[in-house]
Design a protein around this motif. Structure first.
Motif, PDB file in Angstrom:
ATOM      1  N   ARG A  12       1.114  -0.999   0.008  1.00  0.00           N
ATOM      2  CA  ARG A  12      -0.197  -0.077  -0.049  1.00  0.00           C
ATOM      3  C   ARG A  12       1.042   1.237   0.182  1.00  0.00           C
ATOM      4  O   ARG A  12       0.142   2.763   0.055  1.00  0.00           O
ATOM      5  N   SER A  13       2.134   1.408   0.141  1.00  0.00           N
ATOM      6  CA  SER A  13       3.500   2.483   0.130  1.00  0.00           C
ATOM      7  C   SER A  13       2.997   2.707  -0.988  1.00  0.00           C
ATOM      8  O   SER A  13       3.123   2.048  -2.227  1.00  0.00           O
ATOM      9  N   PRO A  14       3.062   4.349  -1.332  1.00  0.00           N
ATOM     10  CA  PRO A  14       3.004   5.195  -2.504  1.00  0.00           C
ATOM     11  C   PRO A  14       4.447   4.571  -3.292  1.00  0.00           C
ATOM     12  O   PRO A  14       4.412   3.922  -4.423  1.00  0.00           O
ATOM     13  N   ALA A  15       5.638   4.055  -2.733  1.00  0.00           N
ATOM     14  CA  ALA A  15       6.624   3.798  -3.096  1.00  0.00           C
ATOM     15  C   ALA A  15       6.317   2.052  -4.371  1.00  0.00           C
ATOM     16  O   ALA A  15       7.061   1.383  -5.173  1.00  0.00           O
ATOM     17  N   ALA A  16       5.908   1.362  -3.404  1.00  0.00           N
ATOM     18  CA  ALA A  16       5.221  -0.238  -4.132  1.00  0.00           C
ATOM     19  C   ALA A  16       5.206   0.019  -5.648  1.00  0.00           C
ATOM     20  O   ALA A  16       5.685  -1.290  -6.371  1.00  0.00           O
ATOM     21  N   ASP A  17       4.479   0.759  -6.249  1.00  0.00           N
ATOM     22  CA  ASP A  17       4.321   1.032  -7.142  1.00  0.00           C
ATOM     23  C   ASP A  17       5.335   0.982  -8.819  1.00  0.00           C
ATOM     24  O   ASP A  17       5.853   0.385  -9.283  1.00  0.00           O
ATOM     25  N   SER A  18       6.685   1.966  -8.060  1.00  0.00           N
ATOM     26  CA  SER A  18       8.206   1.311  -8.922  1.00  0.00           C
ATOM     27  C   SER A  18       8.588   0.352  -7.750  1.00  0.00           C
ATOM     28  O   SER A  18       9.673  -0.708  -8.928  1.00  0.00           O
ATOM     29  N   LEU A  19       8.669   0.361  -6.951  1.00  0.00           N
ATOM     30  CA  LEU A  19       9.824  -0.480  -6.089  1.00  0.00           C
ATOM     31  C   LEU A  19       9.455  -1.900  -6.372  1.00  0.00           C
ATOM     32  O   LEU A  19      10.672  -2.828  -6.379  1.00  0.00           O
ATOM     33  N   VAL A  20       8.044  -2.596  -6.139  1.00  0.00           N
ATOM     34  CA  VAL A  20       7.979  -3.914  -5.944  1.00  0.00           C
ATOM     35  C   VAL A  20       7.894  -3.863  -7.679  1.00  0.00           C
ATOM     36  O   VAL A  20       8.735  -5.421  -7.666  1.00  0.00           O
ATOM     37  N   PRO A  21       7.744  -3.950  -8.679  1.00  0.00           N
ATOM     38  CA  PRO A  21       8.061  -4.653  -9.869  1.00  0.00           C
ATOM     39  C   PRO A  21       9.784  -4.327 -10.128  1.00  0.00           C
ATOM     40  O   PRO A  21      10.171  -5.497 -10.699  1.00  0.00           O
ATOM     41  N   SER A  22       9.813  -3.093  -9.675  1.00  0.00           N
ATOM     42  CA  SER A  22      11.658  -3.220 -10.092  1.00  0.00           C
ATOM     43  C   SER A  22      12.083  -4.277  -9.534  1.00  0.00           C
ATOM     44  O   SER A  22      13.183  -4.620  -9.642  1.00  0.00           O
ATOM     45  N   GLY A  23      11.394  -4.300  -8.037  1.00  0.00           N
ATOM     46  CA  GLY A  23      13.090  -5.603  -7.552  1.00  0.00           C
ATOM     47  C   GLY A  23      12.075  -7.381  -8.128  1.00  0.00           C
ATOM     48  O   GLY A  23      12.794  -7.892  -8.416  1.00  0.00           O
ATOM     49  N   ALA A  24      11.171  -7.502  -8.390  1.00  0.00           N
ATOM     50  CA  ALA A  24      11.037  -8.088  -8.856  1.00  0.00           C
ATOM     51  C   ALA A  24      12.099  -8.802 -10.236  1.00  0.00           C
ATOM     52  O   ALA A  24      12.059 -10.026 -10.972  1.00  0.00           O
ATOM     53  N   THR A  25      11.506  -7.461 -11.373  1.00  0.00           N
ATOM     54  CA  THR A  25      12.273  -7.423 -12.363  1.00  0.00           C
ATOM     55  C   THR A  25      13.500  -8.359 -12.210  1.00  0.00           C
ATOM     56  O   THR A  25      14.677  -8.871 -12.800  1.00  0.00           O
TER      57      THR A  25
END
Length: 158
Positions: A12-25
């Protein structure tokens, strides 16, 4: 704080929009490159493009996973929301999200014991989890709606 609460706070954090997909990549690309290095495959230009496309695909699926989490993972106020979001998404959907990636191991030959084989197993588990998370949560949502309908519980306002 429980593990589920920590994951919820991250998603739910605003950083999840970029952080989570970038981390998965990044994790996917690292596992793909490690497997290529351990299996002794020679680098090729087309192979690099394929690896990048697979890694970007898992990042895209994880972006969809963040959006799905934000929409479906919540506490219910009424009986309908408790059945759909509580029993359906949180119980059934999360259980399926954990079980299905484990089923990918059934297709892995167990004769190989090399480091490349172990990396391939980790890669299969990782990509199955990342790609199946949004699908499992939506499956739980529809399962919860079926439970609500079978129990004669209607959504508020309908």
């Amino acid at each position: 704080m429980s593990v589920g609460a920590r994951i919820d706070r991250l998603m739910r954090s605003p950083a999840a929009d970029s952080l989570v997909p970038s981390g998965a990549t990044a994790v996917t690309l690292a596992l793909l490159l490690l497997h290529r290095a351990l299996s002794g495959q020679a680098p090729g230009s087309r192979q690099a493009l394929l690896l990048a496309a697979i890694a970007a695909g898992t990042g895209g699926m994880e972006r969809l996973g963040v959006a799905t989490w934000r929409r479906l993972w919540r506490d219910g106020d009424g009986e309908w929301e408790h059945l759909v979001h509580g029993r359906g998404v949180r119980h059934f959907g999360s259980g399926v999200a954990l079980l299905v990636p484990m089923l990918t191991l059934a297709g892995v030959p167990h004769e190989g014991t090399t480091a490349a084989d172990a990396t391939l197993v980790l890669l299969r588990l990782w990509t199955a989890y990342v790609c199946y998370l949004p699908l499992a949560l939506w499956t739980g949502f529809w399962w919860g709606k079926v439970l609500a309908q079978l129990n004669g519980v209607r959504e508020r306002g309908n």
